[in-house]
Design a protein around this motif. Structure first.
Motif, PDB file in Angstrom:
ATOM      1  N   ALA A   1       0.827  -1.210   0.000  1.00 51.13           N
ATOM      2  CA  ALA A   1       0.000   0.000   0.000  1.00 51.13           C
ATOM      3  C   ALA A   1       0.861   1.259   0.000  1.00 51.13           C
ATOM      4  CB  ALA A   1      -0.932  -0.003   1.203  1.00 51.13           C
ATOM      5  N   SER A   2       1.912   1.261   0.789  1.00 50.34           N
ATOM      6  CA  SER A   2       2.801   2.428   0.840  1.00 50.34           C
ATOM      7  C   SER A   2       3.507   2.655  -0.489  1.00 50.34           C
ATOM      8  CB  SER A   2       3.859   2.241   1.930  1.00 50.34           C
ATOM      9  OG  SER A   2       3.258   2.095   3.178  1.00 50.34           O
ATOM     10  N   HIS A   3       3.928   1.573  -1.111  1.00 53.93           N
ATOM     11  CA  HIS A   3       4.608   1.702  -2.402  1.00 53.93           C
ATOM     12  C   HIS A   3       3.662   2.243  -3.474  1.00 53.93           C
ATOM     13  CE1 HIS A   3       7.396   0.958  -5.616  1.00 53.93           C
ATOM     14  NE2 HIS A   3       6.460   0.274  -6.261  1.00 53.93           N
ATOM     15  N   LEU A   4       2.439   1.748  -3.500  1.00 53.82           N
ATOM     16  CA  LEU A   4       1.485   2.235  -4.492  1.00 53.82           C
ATOM     17  C   LEU A   4       1.183   3.719  -4.302  1.00 53.82           C
ATOM     18  CD1 LEU A   4      -1.041  -0.705  -4.778  1.00 53.82           C
ATOM     19  CD2 LEU A   4       0.566   0.091  -6.501  1.00 53.82           C
ATOM     20  N   ILE A   5       0.923   4.111  -3.071  1.00 52.91           N
ATOM     21  CA  ILE A   5       0.624   5.522  -2.805  1.00 52.91           C
ATOM     22  C   ILE A   5       1.847   6.389  -3.094  1.00 52.91           C
ATOM     23  CG2 ILE A   5       0.096   7.181  -0.974  1.00 52.91           C
ATOM     24  CD1 ILE A   5      -1.794   5.077   0.196  1.00 52.91           C
ATOM     25  N   GLY A   6       3.028   5.949  -2.669  1.00 50.99           N
ATOM     26  CA  GLY A   6       4.234   6.736  -2.879  1.00 50.99           C
ATOM     27  C   GLY A   6       4.643   6.858  -4.332  1.00 50.99           C
ATOM     28  N   SER A   7       4.470   5.775  -5.086  1.00 52.97           N
ATOM     29  CA  SER A   7       4.917   5.832  -6.475  1.00 52.97           C
ATOM     30  C   SER A   7       3.981   6.646  -7.359  1.00 52.97           C
ATOM     31  CB  SER A   7       5.070   4.418  -7.036  1.00 52.97           C
ATOM     32  OG  SER A   7       3.823   3.763  -7.068  1.00 52.97           O
ATOM     33  N   PHE A   8       2.707   6.622  -7.069  1.00 49.55           N
ATOM     34  CA  PHE A   8       1.761   7.365  -7.903  1.00 49.55           C
ATOM     35  C   PHE A   8       1.506   8.790  -7.410  1.00 49.55           C
ATOM     36  CE2 PHE A   8       0.395   2.976  -8.941  1.00 49.55           C
ATOM     37  CZ  PHE A   8       0.672   3.024 -10.298  1.00 49.55           C
ATOM     38  N   PHE A   9       1.514   8.996  -6.102  1.00 47.26           N
ATOM     39  CA  PHE A   9       1.104  10.287  -5.542  1.00 47.26           C
ATOM     40  C   PHE A   9       2.135  10.879  -4.595  1.00 47.26           C
ATOM     41  CE2 PHE A   9      -2.682   7.582  -6.089  1.00 47.26           C
ATOM     42  CZ  PHE A   9      -3.287   8.268  -7.114  1.00 47.26           C
ATOM     43  N   GLY A  10       3.406  10.516  -4.728  1.00 44.85           N
ATOM     44  CA  GLY A  10       4.452  10.961  -3.812  1.00 44.85           C
ATOM     45  C   GLY A  10       4.578  12.469  -3.672  1.00 44.85           C
ATOM     46  N   PRO A  11       4.708  13.223  -4.768  1.00 47.82           N
ATOM     47  CA  PRO A  11       4.859  14.677  -4.616  1.00 47.82           C
ATOM     48  C   PRO A  11       3.636  15.342  -3.980  1.00 47.82           C
ATOM     49  CG  PRO A  11       5.512  13.986  -6.812  1.00 47.82           C
ATOM     50  CD  PRO A  11       4.907  12.788  -6.141  1.00 47.82           C
ATOM     51  N   LEU A  12       2.459  14.851  -4.297  1.00 46.22           N
ATOM     52  CA  LEU A  12       1.241  15.412  -3.718  1.00 46.22           C
ATOM     53  C   LEU A  12       1.170  15.139  -2.220  1.00 46.22           C
ATOM     54  CD1 LEU A  12      -1.422  16.875  -4.362  1.00 46.22           C
ATOM     55  CD2 LEU A  12      -2.449  14.634  -4.739  1.00 46.22           C
ATOM     56  N   VAL A  13       1.549  13.936  -1.824  1.00 51.37           N
ATOM     57  CA  VAL A  13       1.534  13.576  -0.407  1.00 51.37           C
ATOM     58  C   VAL A  13       2.590  14.372   0.358  1.00 51.37           C
ATOM     59  CG1 VAL A  13       2.008  11.696   1.203  1.00 51.37           C
ATOM     60  CG2 VAL A  13       0.502  11.305  -0.736  1.00 51.37           C
ATOM     61  N   ARG A  14       3.778  14.537  -0.234  1.00 50.86           N
ATOM     62  CA  ARG A  14       4.826  15.315   0.438  1.00 50.86           C
ATOM     63  C   ARG A  14       4.432  16.765   0.603  1.00 50.86           C
ATOM     64  NH1 ARG A  14       8.172  11.877  -2.437  1.00 50.86           N
ATOM     65  NH2 ARG A  14       8.316  13.276  -4.225  1.00 50.86           N
ATOM     66  N   ALA A  15       3.689  17.290  -0.329  1.00 49.66           N
ATOM     67  CA  ALA A  15       3.272  18.688  -0.242  1.00 49.66           C
ATOM     68  C   ALA A  15       2.257  18.909   0.876  1.00 49.66           C
ATOM     69  CB  ALA A  15       2.695  19.146  -1.573  1.00 49.66           C
TER      70      ALA A  15
END
Length: 103
Positions: free
Chosen positions: A56-70
């Motif tokens: 789950a973490s890999h999927l969220i991070g790979s597709f939406f990483g910059p948005l989540v970091r922001a």
């Protein structure tokens, strides 16, 4: 709340649900598959939990990483809510259903 802030909140809630689901599935796997020893039980629980959480973490991070970091604060706060809320809601619901069926 704008969409660019709402989407990380939803993703955090989904990750929190994945954490709660991983704990439930790992416990279910140990109950169904083996009862050999405590060390093997712990190893199986950790393996199942890690597979679900890392996936789950890999999927969220790979597709939406910059948005989540922001919007990391909203993401992690909703992750905690997603982890804590469903088990408590299920506990209250099943406790209430049990009381209604008893009397």
């Amino acid at each position: 709340m704008p969409t660019d802030q709402l989407f990380p909140v939803v993703l955090g809630f989904v990750l929190g649900l994945a954490f709660a689901l991983a704990i439930f599935v790992s416990d279910l796997a140990v109950r169904r598959l083996i009862h050999v020893g405590s060390l093997l039980d712990v190893a199986l629980r950790l393996a199942v939990f890690a597979a679900i959480v890392f996936g789950a973490s890999h999927l969220i991070g790979s597709f939406f990483g910059p948005l989540v970091r922001a919007h990391a604060l909203g993401f992690w706060c909703s992750c905690v809510v997603g982890f804590i809320a469903p088990p408590w809601l299920a506990h209250f619901y099943f406790g209430r259903a049990e009381r209604n069926n008893a009397g």
